[in-house]
Design an enzyme around this catalytic site. Structure first.
Site, PDB file in Angstrom:
ATOM      1  N   HIS A  18       1.041  -1.244   0.209  1.00  0.00           N
ATOM      2  CA  HIS A  18      -0.432   0.402  -0.238  1.00  0.00           C
ATOM      3  C   HIS A  18       1.206   0.989  -0.286  1.00  0.00           C
ATOM      4  CE1 HIS A  18      -3.725  -2.030   0.828  1.00  0.00           C
ATOM      5  NE2 HIS A  18      -3.071  -2.704   1.949  1.00  0.00           N
ATOM      6  N   HIS A  68      -2.945   9.577   6.042  1.00  0.00           N
ATOM      7  CA  HIS A  68      -3.427  10.776   5.027  1.00  0.00           C
ATOM      8  C   HIS A  68      -3.356  12.610   4.895  1.00  0.00           C
ATOM      9  CE1 HIS A  68      -5.337   6.770   3.780  1.00  0.00           C
ATOM     10  NE2 HIS A  68      -4.091   6.568   3.899  1.00  0.00           N
ATOM     11  N   THR A 100      -3.377   1.844  -4.347  1.00  0.00           N
ATOM     12  CA  THR A 100      -3.278   3.295  -3.854  1.00  0.00           C
ATOM     13  C   THR A 100      -4.295   3.335  -3.740  1.00  0.00           C
ATOM     14  OG1 THR A 100      -2.760   5.082  -2.681  1.00  0.00           O
ATOM     15  CG2 THR A 100      -2.731   5.083  -4.977  1.00  0.00           C
ATOM     16  N   PRO A 102      -7.213   5.913  -4.406  1.00  0.00           N
ATOM     17  CA  PRO A 102      -7.596   7.564  -5.010  1.00  0.00           C
ATOM     18  C   PRO A 102      -8.055   8.987  -4.057  1.00  0.00           C
ATOM     19  CG  PRO A 102      -7.197   5.829  -6.902  1.00  0.00           C
ATOM     20  CD  PRO A 102      -8.440   5.271  -5.647  1.00  0.00           C
ATOM     21  N   GLY A 200      -8.548  -1.517   3.480  1.00  0.00           N
ATOM     22  CA  GLY A 200      -9.800   0.162   4.497  1.00  0.00           C
ATOM     23  C   GLY A 200      -9.886  -1.273   5.716  1.00  0.00           C
ATOM     24  N   HIS A 227      -8.794  -8.106   0.362  1.00  0.00           N
ATOM     25  CA  HIS A 227      -8.311  -8.641   1.427  1.00  0.00           C
ATOM     26  C   HIS A 227      -9.670  -9.367   2.106  1.00  0.00           C
ATOM     27  CE1 HIS A 227      -5.677  -5.276   1.333  1.00  0.00           C
ATOM     28  NE2 HIS A 227      -4.838  -5.135   2.094  1.00  0.00           N
ATOM     29  N   GLU A 230      -9.633 -10.989   7.393  1.00  0.00           N
ATOM     30  CA  GLU A 230      -8.386 -10.445   8.477  1.00  0.00           C
ATOM     31  C   GLU A 230      -8.770  -9.942   9.558  1.00  0.00           C
ATOM     32  OE1 GLU A 230      -7.315  -6.485   6.478  1.00  0.00           O
ATOM     33  OE2 GLU A 230      -5.095  -6.586   7.450  1.00  0.00           O
TER      34      GLU A 230
END
Ligand SMILES: CNc1ncnc2c1ncn2[C@@H]1O[C@H](COP(=O)(O)O)[C@@H](O)[C@H]1O
Length: 292
Positions: A18, A68, A100, A102, A200, A227, A230
């Site tokens: 990432h 961020h 990444t 946007p 996320g 993902h 998790e």
């Protein structure tokens, strides 16, 4: 130490990086210091958060919000992209898929497209290593450097790194926002965008929200990685994700029973990062890790 050198020297591929998860600590601290001096943040608070080594997954997503806030302007996105690729090249990564999310920020005139253009500018600005980010068959004139010319000018072959991009959909996003990211990925295929990632905070958002955009991506020939698994107790979502047959899934820490059998028979490759899983406290130690 010897084995660390051996690992560093080995040519490697990196399939799960990432952008904002790979920023140098020194860069984050420098950016935080500037914002601290402007009175936007309290530098001391931020310094202790950034310098901490291990953190739970929940803390990890808080840290991303902080990162961020430090990195999301065009010039900084360009800078961190350049640094991240230079760092990978210095560790002998020869192929990296950099993912990444946007981002939009009206206050500074940032659209998802302009964010991604800042990423591409970062790739173009690298001159310490040869960067190939245009897929073969696409126009080569946008390539920042090639293996001729500069590469051989002093008689030595310079390092070369192949970079391909995945655009991430953040689980906080809406169906429309996810679709916008997929559209952008399609428009940017000629500058090395090869796929879509869903990432996320895994306890936020519903699979159904992202499915239309992910289906569209797949229909249009973009690769999709998710993902998946998790966090524990996501049986239904994991099952639906596996039924979608993505090209790859990430982490897969808590896939058990029927879903584990489904994963095995589907032969979907799993991107596993032992370091990330231990550092984010998915497992108490390596002996409990699903890879073992
Ligand atoms: C530790 N395991 C993880 N699980 C899920 N998503 C993760 C993640 N690590 C990173 N991200 C996702 O990547 C973003 C940061 O990079 P970009 O802003 O996109 O470049 C995070 O905000 C999160 O959405």
């Amino acid at each position: 130490m010897e084995s660390l050198d051996w690992c560093l020297n080995l040519p490697k591929i990196e399939l799960h990086a990432h952008l904002n998860g790979s920023v140098r600590d020194s860069t984050l601290l420098e950016l935080a210091r500037v914002l601290g001096e402007k009175g936007v943040i309290d530098f001391n608070d931020v310094e202790s958060v950034i310098s901490k080594d291990d953190r739970s997954l929940v803390e990890c997503f808080r840290l991303f919000d902080l990162i961020h806030a430090l990195t999301t302007d065009h010039a900084t996105v360009t800078r961190i992209t350049k640094e991240v690729i230079e760092d990978f090249a210095s560790e002998n990564i020869v192929y990296v898929e950099l993912r990444t999310t946007p981002k939009k920020n009206e206050a500074i005139g940032m659209t998802k497209r302009s964010y991604m253009e800042a990423v591409i500018n970062g790739l173009k600005s690298i001159d310490s290593v040869d960067v190939d980010y245009i897929p073969s068959g696409m126009a080569q004139q946008n390539c920042s450097t090639t293996l001729t010319g500069d590469a051989m000018s002093n008689g030595t072959v310079r390092k070369k790194i192949y970079v391909r991009l995945l655009l991430s959909i953040d689980r906080r996003e809406t169906t429309e926002a996810a679709m916008e990211t997929v559209q952008l990925a399609l428009e940017m295929r000629d500058v090395g965008v090869v796929g879509i990632d869903l990432s996320g905070n895994p306890v936020i958002g519903e699979w159904a929200t992202f499915l239309p955009a992910l289906k569209f991506a797949k229909e249009q020939g973009l690769a999709v990685t998710l993902h998946c698994g998790e966090v524990p107790d996501r049986k239904e979502e994991v099952s639906a994700m596996l039924d979608f047959l993505p090209q790859r899934i990430g982490h897969a820490c808590f896939i058990k029973g029927e879903e584990r059998i489904k994963l095995k028979s589907s032969k979907i490759p799993v991107e596993i990062c032992l370091t990330s899983n231990i550092r984010t406290e998915r497992f108490p130690s390596l002996e409990y890790h699903h890879f073992s």
